[in-house]
Design a protein around this motif. Structure first.
Motif, PDB file in Angstrom:
ATOM      1  N   UNK A 151       0.821  -1.103   0.370  1.00  0.00           N
ATOM      2  CA  UNK A 151      -0.175  -0.033  -0.054  1.00  0.00           C
ATOM      3  C   UNK A 151       0.729   0.794  -0.167  1.00  0.00           C
ATOM      4  N   UNK A 152       1.850   1.514   0.910  1.00  0.00           N
ATOM      5  CA  UNK A 152       2.851   2.698   1.115  1.00  0.00           C
ATOM      6  C   UNK A 152       3.490   2.629  -0.094  1.00  0.00           C
ATOM      7  N   UNK A 153       3.868   1.463  -1.011  1.00  0.00           N
ATOM      8  CA  UNK A 153       4.658   2.038  -2.395  1.00  0.00           C
ATOM      9  C   UNK A 153       3.390   2.405  -3.453  1.00  0.00           C
ATOM     10  N   UNK A 154       2.647   1.505  -4.238  1.00  0.00           N
ATOM     11  CA  UNK A 154       1.679   2.365  -3.989  1.00  0.00           C
ATOM     12  C   UNK A 154       1.363   4.290  -4.224  1.00  0.00           C
ATOM     13  N   UNK A 155       0.512   4.372  -3.050  1.00  0.00           N
ATOM     14  CA  UNK A 155       0.190   5.272  -2.430  1.00  0.00           C
ATOM     15  C   UNK A 155       1.034   6.382  -3.183  1.00  0.00           C
ATOM     16  N   UNK A 156       2.800   5.991  -2.818  1.00  0.00           N
ATOM     17  CA  UNK A 156       4.110   7.199  -3.010  1.00  0.00           C
ATOM     18  C   UNK A 156       4.425   7.327  -4.889  1.00  0.00           C
TER      19      UNK A 156
ATOM     20  N   UNK B 196       2.941   2.322 -14.153  1.00  0.00           N
ATOM     21  CA  UNK B 196       1.365   1.671 -14.148  1.00  0.00           C
ATOM     22  C   UNK B 196       1.267   0.286 -13.767  1.00  0.00           C
ATOM     23  N   UNK B 197       2.049  -0.438 -14.700  1.00  0.00           N
ATOM     24  CA  UNK B 197       2.563  -1.512 -14.772  1.00  0.00           C
ATOM     25  C   UNK B 197       2.345  -2.271 -13.074  1.00  0.00           C
ATOM     26  N   UNK B 198       3.588  -1.884 -13.097  1.00  0.00           N
ATOM     27  CA  UNK B 198       4.024  -2.381 -11.509  1.00  0.00           C
ATOM     28  C   UNK B 198       3.551  -2.157 -10.396  1.00  0.00           C
ATOM     29  N   UNK B 199       2.094  -1.021 -10.137  1.00  0.00           N
ATOM     30  CA  UNK B 199       1.108  -1.409  -9.230  1.00  0.00           C
ATOM     31  C   UNK B 199       0.275  -1.873  -9.973  1.00  0.00           C
ATOM     32  N   UNK B 200       0.018  -2.349 -10.563  1.00  0.00           N
ATOM     33  CA  UNK B 200      -1.692  -3.057 -11.002  1.00  0.00           C
ATOM     34  C   UNK B 200      -1.878  -4.669  -9.873  1.00  0.00           C
ATOM     35  N   UNK B 201      -2.794  -5.087  -9.786  1.00  0.00           N
ATOM     36  CA  UNK B 201      -3.398  -5.922  -8.428  1.00  0.00           C
ATOM     37  C   UNK B 201      -2.032  -7.580  -9.059  1.00  0.00           C
TER      38      UNK B 201
ATOM     39  N   UNK C 221       0.629  -7.171 -10.339  1.00  0.00           N
ATOM     40  CA  UNK C 221       2.188  -7.532 -10.453  1.00  0.00           C
ATOM     41  C   UNK C 221       2.504  -7.002  -8.905  1.00  0.00           C
ATOM     42  N   UNK C 222       1.581  -6.908  -8.088  1.00  0.00           N
ATOM     43  CA  UNK C 222       2.262  -6.741  -6.855  1.00  0.00           C
ATOM     44  C   UNK C 222       2.106  -8.462  -5.675  1.00  0.00           C
ATOM     45  N   UNK C 223       1.554  -9.001  -6.419  1.00  0.00           N
ATOM     46  CA  UNK C 223       1.469 -10.334  -5.893  1.00  0.00           C
ATOM     47  C   UNK C 223       1.188 -10.359  -4.848  1.00  0.00           C
TER      48      UNK C 223
ATOM     49  N   UNK D 263      -7.060   1.985  -8.770  1.00  0.00           N
ATOM     50  CA  UNK D 263      -8.133   1.025  -8.340  1.00  0.00           C
ATOM     51  C   UNK D 263      -7.622   0.590  -7.149  1.00  0.00           C
ATOM     52  N   UNK D 264      -6.276   0.247  -7.191  1.00  0.00           N
ATOM     53  CA  UNK D 264      -5.416  -0.920  -6.065  1.00  0.00           C
ATOM     54  C   UNK D 264      -5.019  -0.059  -4.973  1.00  0.00           C
ATOM     55  N   UNK D 265      -5.119   1.219  -5.066  1.00  0.00           N
ATOM     56  CA  UNK D 265      -4.843   1.638  -4.311  1.00  0.00           C
ATOM     57  C   UNK D 265      -6.170   1.635  -2.904  1.00  0.00           C
ATOM     58  N   UNK D 266      -7.523   1.742  -3.202  1.00  0.00           N
ATOM     59  CA  UNK D 266      -8.674   1.656  -2.601  1.00  0.00           C
ATOM     60  C   UNK D 266      -8.759   0.652  -2.341  1.00  0.00           C
ATOM     61  N   UNK D 267      -8.326  -0.609  -2.722  1.00  0.00           N
ATOM     62  CA  UNK D 267      -8.845  -2.231  -2.366  1.00  0.00           C
ATOM     63  C   UNK D 267      -7.794  -2.392  -1.711  1.00  0.00           C
ATOM     64  N   UNK D 268      -6.864  -1.858  -1.588  1.00  0.00           N
ATOM     65  CA  UNK D 268      -5.600  -2.373  -0.557  1.00  0.00           C
ATOM     66  C   UNK D 268      -6.112  -1.776   0.737  1.00  0.00           C
ATOM     67  N   UNK D 269      -6.425  -0.873   0.841  1.00  0.00           N
ATOM     68  CA  UNK D 269      -6.585  -0.098   1.552  1.00  0.00           C
ATOM     69  C   UNK D 269      -8.139  -0.854   2.776  1.00  0.00           C
ATOM     70  N   UNK D 270      -8.704  -1.478   1.739  1.00  0.00           N
ATOM     71  CA  UNK D 270      -9.896  -2.153   2.831  1.00  0.00           C
ATOM     72  C   UNK D 270      -9.130  -2.912   3.027  1.00  0.00           C
ATOM     73  N   UNK D 271      -8.216  -4.552   2.265  1.00  0.00           N
ATOM     74  CA  UNK D 271      -7.365  -5.176   2.882  1.00  0.00           C
ATOM     75  C   UNK D 271      -6.724  -5.204   3.634  1.00  0.00           C
ATOM     76  N   UNK D 272      -5.870  -3.730   3.606  1.00  0.00           N
ATOM     77  CA  UNK D 272      -5.120  -3.441   4.827  1.00  0.00           C
ATOM     78  C   UNK D 272      -6.472  -3.145   6.535  1.00  0.00           C
ATOM     79  N   UNK D 273      -7.313  -2.520   6.337  1.00  0.00           N
ATOM     80  CA  UNK D 273      -8.636  -1.845   7.506  1.00  0.00           C
ATOM     81  C   UNK D 273      -8.172  -3.470   7.715  1.00  0.00           C
ATOM     82  N   UNK D 274      -9.303  -4.908   7.457  1.00  0.00           N
ATOM     83  CA  UNK D 274      -8.679  -6.325   7.618  1.00  0.00           C
ATOM     84  C   UNK D 274      -7.918  -6.750   8.959  1.00  0.00           C
ATOM     85  N   UNK D 275      -6.496  -6.542   7.579  1.00  0.00           N
ATOM     86  CA  UNK D 275      -5.906  -6.841   7.815  1.00  0.00           C
ATOM     87  C   UNK D 275      -5.664  -6.505  10.033  1.00  0.00           C
TER      88      UNK D 275
END
Length: 610
Positions: free
Chosen positions: A21-26, A112-117, A119-121, A567-579
């Protein structure tokens, strides 16, 4: 409640999810100005010169050659340099440190490809989830959803319902709460195909009524099919009886008369089940002394074959319940307020009556009307609430976030599977710099983005809804209509002095025969006097900006390429909330759908600890 043995797939650790999440946000902190700008203001604000250093033709060429199409391939196939580049955080190679303009389009596309879902694993393969939760597949005979739904909806319902059934079976639950259920496509399919008790909750009473009406119409089809099925089965048996000895013919007659002629029992029931349409296996007790055990076994086998054929034929059209099996409850509170005691009592009574009228079948679908917020008490809406899971297929805006909040807060909800959409409708805590700590916002959810005061902005969230995969396979962007609107804005500001208006042009482009016609119709919608504007003046504006249409096209392509990252930022935000929650045993992101058919294709999935 116990779960069957079998380990769930590996999940991303809280630290790893936060790191992604931090990498995508940067990256987005540098790239988002491209998407925060509105194309309506493209010419009036000089967006191209402010944000992009390259020529439009060069941008289009780079994106067409190495952008959308390359973004659909693994990153290694596109370039081997991207990993090293972004490990070093060399953002200055993409954006100018001083002007902040985009200067390297090729590296922008690779970033943009590198920070897509993909490719982020961070995603768990759907096949791994299904394999881990494999178990009893009862009730999964194929139903042809495309007879009742369009291709997109059929694809979504088939895939998601299989996963929901697997999760429910894994958790040992039979009750499902479908949030934002709409017309009830997913709810009814889960109910009939997988024998689950489903409550579909939607804030729109018209949607709830639509779900009821849809089942009512299909009842006519169901009755006709029921009659045809009985007639076909009787005809098949009579044909077989003609080839059998008299002794067996007498036996077949004794068997057939009871199930095929006893229509009154069918008419007296509120629901029609598969068992109502096929003969009972108890026929083996009839005339046993008149035939040998081998003959009896043969007859059992043939009749069971008839059962199987009829069951398959019936299931081929059963993706919804007949309307008599549908219970409709509606809340009169359109403002999402608390239910009054009288309404609670009425609902409890209605629920008791519904229970009393149920048959032994548990596969019921109940459409309900209620507005769901993070504070919603489900027990006030569903009086027989038990251990259950929550699902949502394309829940709009804040509803997806609130679904996750309700899931984490309510102990009876054991699992959640949520596919969000309409990111532009999300509320953002830091969008207007409002200090409302008690307010519940759709974004951000996780603590890291809250601490950073992170904000996307409505235009960027609107960009997140763009469909890169569809553009990659040839679907064109509406460049001409966007161009018309951007030039219209120049006319409005320069001729009429209007920079802001509460009125909207709407879908005027599709109803216009020319640019002149478009401008005049739009001015009338905006309640501006078009008589002071001659046709020649309108065309002058058109000719002035026509050669710059490629700027607008290139600018929108940049937005499309960046859309998955938002979209990755929004979805990772939700996943991190659950974590961050202590009561979650497993959580992950899963790609459910073909993104060309259904662009919002990622599900947030979580299971509670036992």
């Amino acid at each position: 409640m116990s779960r069957p043995p079998g380990a769930l797939p590996p999940q991303l650790s809280p630290a790893a999810a936060a790191g992604r999440l931090r990498r995508v946000a940067r990256f987005l902190a540098r790239a988002l100005p491209l998407c925060r700008a509105h194309t309506v203001e493209f010419y009036t604000r000089g967006l191209w010169d402010r944000l992009v250093a390259a020529r439009p033709a060069a941008v289009l060429q780079a994106l067409r050659a190495a952008g959308p199409l390359a973004l659909r391939r693994p990153l290694g196939e596109a370039s081997g340099a991207a990993a090293a580049l972004w490990d070093d955080d060399a953002f200055s190679n993409v954006f100018c440190e001083n002007s902040k303009k985009l200067i390297n389009v090729d590296l922008f596309a690779l970033a943009a490809k590198y920070y897509s879902l993909s490719n982020l694993g961070v995603c768990t393969p759907l096949e791994d989830i299904l394999q881990a939760m494999r178990g009893d597949n009862q009730g999964t005979t194929g139903i042809k959803t495309d007879e009742f739904m369009n291709n997109k909806k059929s694809h979504e319902v088939q895939v998601m319902s299989e996963l929901v059934d697997k999760i429910a079976n894994y958790c040992g639950i039979k009750q499902v709460i479908d949030i934002g259920s709409g017309k009830g496509y997913l709810s009814s399919f889960l109910s009939m195909q997988y024998n689950l008790q489903v409550y579909g909750i939607d804030s729109s009473n018209s949607n709830t009524n639509g779900a009821h009406e849809r089942n009512r119409k299909l009842k006519k089809h169901w009755r006709a099919y029921q009659s045809r099925g009985r007639a076909n089965l009787k005809s098949q048996r009579l044909e077989k009886a003609d080839d059998r000895p008299l002794e067996s013919e007498i036996k077949c007659k004794a068997i057939d008369e009871k199930p095929l002629n006893n229509d009154s029992s069918l008419q007296s029931q509120d629901q029609v089940t598969i068992q109502d349409l096929v003969p009972s296996c108890s026929f083996t007790e009839v005339a046993t002394s008149e035939t040998s055990k081998q003959t009896e076994a043969d007859l059992v086998a043939r009749t069971q074959s008839d059962e199987s054929k009829l069951s398959e034929e019936v299931l081929a059209i059963l993706n919804v319940l007949p309307s008599d099996a549908v219970e409709v409850f509606s809340s009169s509170h359109g403002n999402c307020g608390e239910l009054c005691e009288e309404e609670k009592a009425q609902r409890k009574m209605a629920s008791l009556k519904a229970k009393a009228s149920k048959t032994s079948e548990s596969n019921l679908y109940f459409p309900l009307t209620s507005c769901i917020t993070a504070e919603t008490e489900l027990s006030d809406i569903i009086t027989d609430l038990e251990d259950c899971m929550m699902v949502g297929l394309h829940t709009c805006g804040d509803l997806a976030a609130n679904t996750l909040r309700i899931f984490t807060a309510k102990p009876e909800i054991k699992a959640v599977c949520s596919v969000g959409c309409c990111y532009h409708l999300l509320s953002e805590q830091f969008e207007n710099q409002e200090d409302c700590p008690e307010e519940v916002w759709g974004f951000p959810m996780c603590q890291y983005l809250k601490d950073k005061g992170w904000c996307c902005g409505r235009n960027a969230r609107m960009s997140a809804c763009l469909a890169l995969e569809r553009v990659a396979v040839g679907q064109m962007l509406p460049t001409e209509s966007l161009f018309y609107r951007a030039v219209l804005q120049v006319i409005i500001e320069e001729i009429y002095g209007v920079t802001k208006s509460d009125r909207h042009v709407g879908k005027t482009f599709s109803k216009s025969s020319s640019f002149i016609d478009y401008v005049r119709k739009s001015l009338k919608k905006l309640e501006l006097d078009d008589s002071k504007l001659p046709d020649s003046c309108i065309m002058d504006y058109y000719e002035k900006y026509k050669h710059r249409m490629n700027e607008l096209e290139a600018f929108n392509m940049l937005k499309v390429v960046l859309a998955p990252c938002i979209e990755v930022l929004i979805l990772l935000d939700r996943l991190c909330y659950l974590k961050e929650q202590d009561n979650i045993a497993w959580s992950g992101l899963v790609k459910l759908f073909d993104p060309v058919k259904s662009p919002r294709c990622y599900a947030v999935i979580a299971l509670k600890k036992q």
